[in-house]
Motif scaffolding. Structure first.
Motif, PDB file in Angstrom:
ATOM      1  N   MET A 118       0.841  -1.206   0.000  1.00 35.06           N
ATOM      2  CA  MET A 118       0.000   0.000   0.000  1.00 35.06           C
ATOM      3  C   MET A 118       0.868   1.244   0.000  1.00 35.06           C
ATOM      4  N   GLU A 119       0.258   2.344  -0.416  1.00 31.61           N
ATOM      5  CA  GLU A 119       0.916   3.648  -0.396  1.00 31.61           C
ATOM      6  C   GLU A 119       0.166   4.527   0.591  1.00 31.61           C
ATOM      7  N   ASP A 120       0.906   5.162   1.493  1.00 34.79           N
ATOM      8  CA  ASP A 120       0.239   6.011   2.477  1.00 34.79           C
ATOM      9  C   ASP A 120       0.010   7.416   1.917  1.00 34.79           C
ATOM     10  N   SER A 121      -0.600   8.276   2.718  1.00 40.39           N
ATOM     11  CA  SER A 121      -0.953   9.628   2.274  1.00 40.39           C
ATOM     12  C   SER A 121       0.270  10.513   2.023  1.00 40.39           C
ATOM     13  N   LYS A 122       1.444  10.073   2.471  1.00 37.43           N
ATOM     14  CA  LYS A 122       2.682  10.808   2.228  1.00 37.43           C
ATOM     15  C   LYS A 122       3.420  10.273   1.001  1.00 37.43           C
ATOM     16  N   GLY A 123       2.811   9.303   0.307  1.00 39.76           N
ATOM     17  CA  GLY A 123       3.421   8.738  -0.896  1.00 39.76           C
ATOM     18  C   GLY A 123       4.446   7.659  -0.629  1.00 39.76           C
ATOM     19  N   ARG A 124       4.479   7.133   0.592  1.00 37.78           N
ATOM     20  CA  ARG A 124       5.442   6.087   0.936  1.00 37.78           C
ATOM     21  C   ARG A 124       4.830   4.712   0.673  1.00 37.78           C
ATOM     22  N   ILE A 125       5.637   3.793   0.160  1.00 35.99           N
ATOM     23  CA  ILE A 125       5.201   2.432  -0.134  1.00 35.99           C
ATOM     24  C   ILE A 125       5.546   1.536   1.054  1.00 35.99           C
ATOM     25  N   TRP A 126       4.517   0.807   1.528  1.00 34.18           N
ATOM     26  CA  TRP A 126       4.661  -0.119   2.644  1.00 34.18           C
ATOM     27  C   TRP A 126       4.366  -1.530   2.159  1.00 34.18           C
ATOM     28  N   ASP A 155       4.616  -9.340  16.366  1.00 32.82           N
ATOM     29  CA  ASP A 155       4.727 -10.519  15.521  1.00 32.82           C
ATOM     30  C   ASP A 155       5.376 -10.114  14.200  1.00 32.82           C
ATOM     31  N   ASP A 156       6.032 -11.062  13.534  1.00 31.79           N
ATOM     32  CA  ASP A 156       6.640 -10.806  12.231  1.00 31.79           C
ATOM     33  C   ASP A 156       5.723 -11.166  11.068  1.00 31.79           C
ATOM     34  N   ILE A 157       4.537 -11.648  11.361  1.00 32.49           N
ATOM     35  CA  ILE A 157       3.553 -11.917  10.319  1.00 32.49           C
ATOM     36  C   ILE A 157       2.589 -10.740  10.304  1.00 32.49           C
ATOM     37  N   VAL A 158       2.639  -9.968   9.205  1.00 36.04           N
ATOM     38  CA  VAL A 158       1.832  -8.759   9.073  1.00 36.04           C
ATOM     39  C   VAL A 158       0.893  -8.936   7.884  1.00 36.04           C
ATOM     40  N   TYR A 159      -0.380  -8.685   8.128  1.00 38.63           N
ATOM     41  CA  TYR A 159      -1.388  -8.863   7.091  1.00 38.63           C
ATOM     42  C   TYR A 159      -1.725  -7.527   6.428  1.00 38.63           C
ATOM     43  N   GLN A 160      -2.936  -7.356   5.984  1.00 34.91           N
ATOM     44  CA  GLN A 160      -3.396  -6.175   5.236  1.00 34.91           C
ATOM     45  C   GLN A 160      -3.131  -4.872   5.991  1.00 34.91           C
ATOM     46  N   LEU A 161      -2.700  -3.851   5.247  1.00 36.24           N
ATOM     47  CA  LEU A 161      -2.400  -2.537   5.814  1.00 36.24           C
ATOM     48  C   LEU A 161      -3.474  -1.537   5.422  1.00 36.24           C
ATOM     49  N   VAL A 162      -3.879  -0.697   6.366  1.00 32.86           N
ATOM     50  CA  VAL A 162      -4.773   0.424   6.071  1.00 32.86           C
ATOM     51  C   VAL A 162      -4.282   1.639   6.848  1.00 32.86           C
ATOM     52  N   GLU A 163      -4.595   2.820   6.331  1.00 34.71           N
ATOM     53  CA  GLU A 163      -4.207   4.067   6.980  1.00 34.71           C
ATOM     54  C   GLU A 163      -5.458   4.794   7.448  1.00 34.71           C
ATOM     55  N   ASP A 164      -5.415   5.336   8.659  1.00 29.95           N
ATOM     56  CA  ASP A 164      -6.558   6.105   9.146  1.00 29.95           C
ATOM     57  C   ASP A 164      -6.368   7.591   8.819  1.00 29.95           C
ATOM     58  N   ASP A 165      -7.347   8.410   9.186  1.00 28.29           N
ATOM     59  CA  ASP A 165      -7.319   9.837   8.864  1.00 28.29           C
ATOM     60  C   ASP A 165      -6.186  10.597   9.555  1.00 28.29           C
ATOM     61  N   ALA A 166      -5.655  10.028  10.632  1.00 26.34           N
ATOM     62  CA  ALA A 166      -4.561  10.671  11.357  1.00 26.34           C
ATOM     63  C   ALA A 166      -3.189  10.261  10.825  1.00 26.34           C
TER      64      ALA A 166
END
Length: 181
Positions: A118-126, A155-166
């Motif tokens: 995913m790409e966050d609101s600052k344009g960074r790719i995660w 944990d080192d197992i990370v699933y789906q990423l989402v960004e909140d309004d903050a």
């Protein structure tokens, strides 16, 4: 693949190239109307001017699990076991990123199994991974900064990423929900 049109019953569309396996793990229609289909054994692409899908040989025979188009038009391709690819449409090139034993794990992926991109609101790719934590792509250095158990994640197992309004990232792990800032 199924095609849905308003007011009509869904119709099934299985290109002959995709008949080896019916399981689709990832799908993307990019900003140029190209369609990308990630399957358990390969990646296929169809341009807006083509009828048929073509296999993307540059990504090998990999289980393609995640597809994401960034704001710069690059398509990120995450595999389950073979790392990450970045397709640059400006020069029609693919770059491969992977975890390798003995490499500096602070500046590379820590796992070749990619769960989501995913790409966050600052344009960074995660990039979230299976057993490699969370990685931030650092465009300036073409490297990754990785966060995992060593950096305080549960944990080192990370699933789906989402960004909140903050601007916080939220993601699930096998040890609960994480708010990352």
């Amino acid at each position: 693949l199924l095609t849905y049109e308003k007011g009509r019953a869904p119709s099934q569309y299985l290109p002959r190239q995709l008949l080896k396996e019916n399981t689709v793990y990832a799908y993307l229609k990019d900003s140029h109307d190209n369609e990308w289909v990630g399957m358990g054994y390969a990646l296929y692409k169809r341009s807006a001017t083509q009828t048929d899908f073509e296999r993307v040989d540059q990504t090998g025979s990999n289980w393609v699990f995640a597809l994401y188009e960034a704001s710069d038009g690059c398509v990120w391709i995450g595999t389950m076991g073979s790392g990450l690819y970045n397709y640059n449409p400006k020069d029609n090139t693919y770059k491969w990123y992977n975890y390798g034993e003995g490499r500096d794990s602070q500046h590379t992926l820590r796992s070749n199994s990619i769960n989501s991109i995913m790409e966050d609101s600052k344009g960074r790719i995660w990039i979230s991974t299976d057993r490699g934590g969370l990685s931030l792509y650092e465009k300036e250095t073409d490297n990754f900064k990785t966060f995992g158990l060593q950096e305080g994640l549960p944990d080192d197992i990370v699933y789906q990423l989402v960004e909140d309004d903050a601007g916080n990232l939220w993601f699930g792990t096998n040890k609960g929900l994480v708010c990352f800032n």
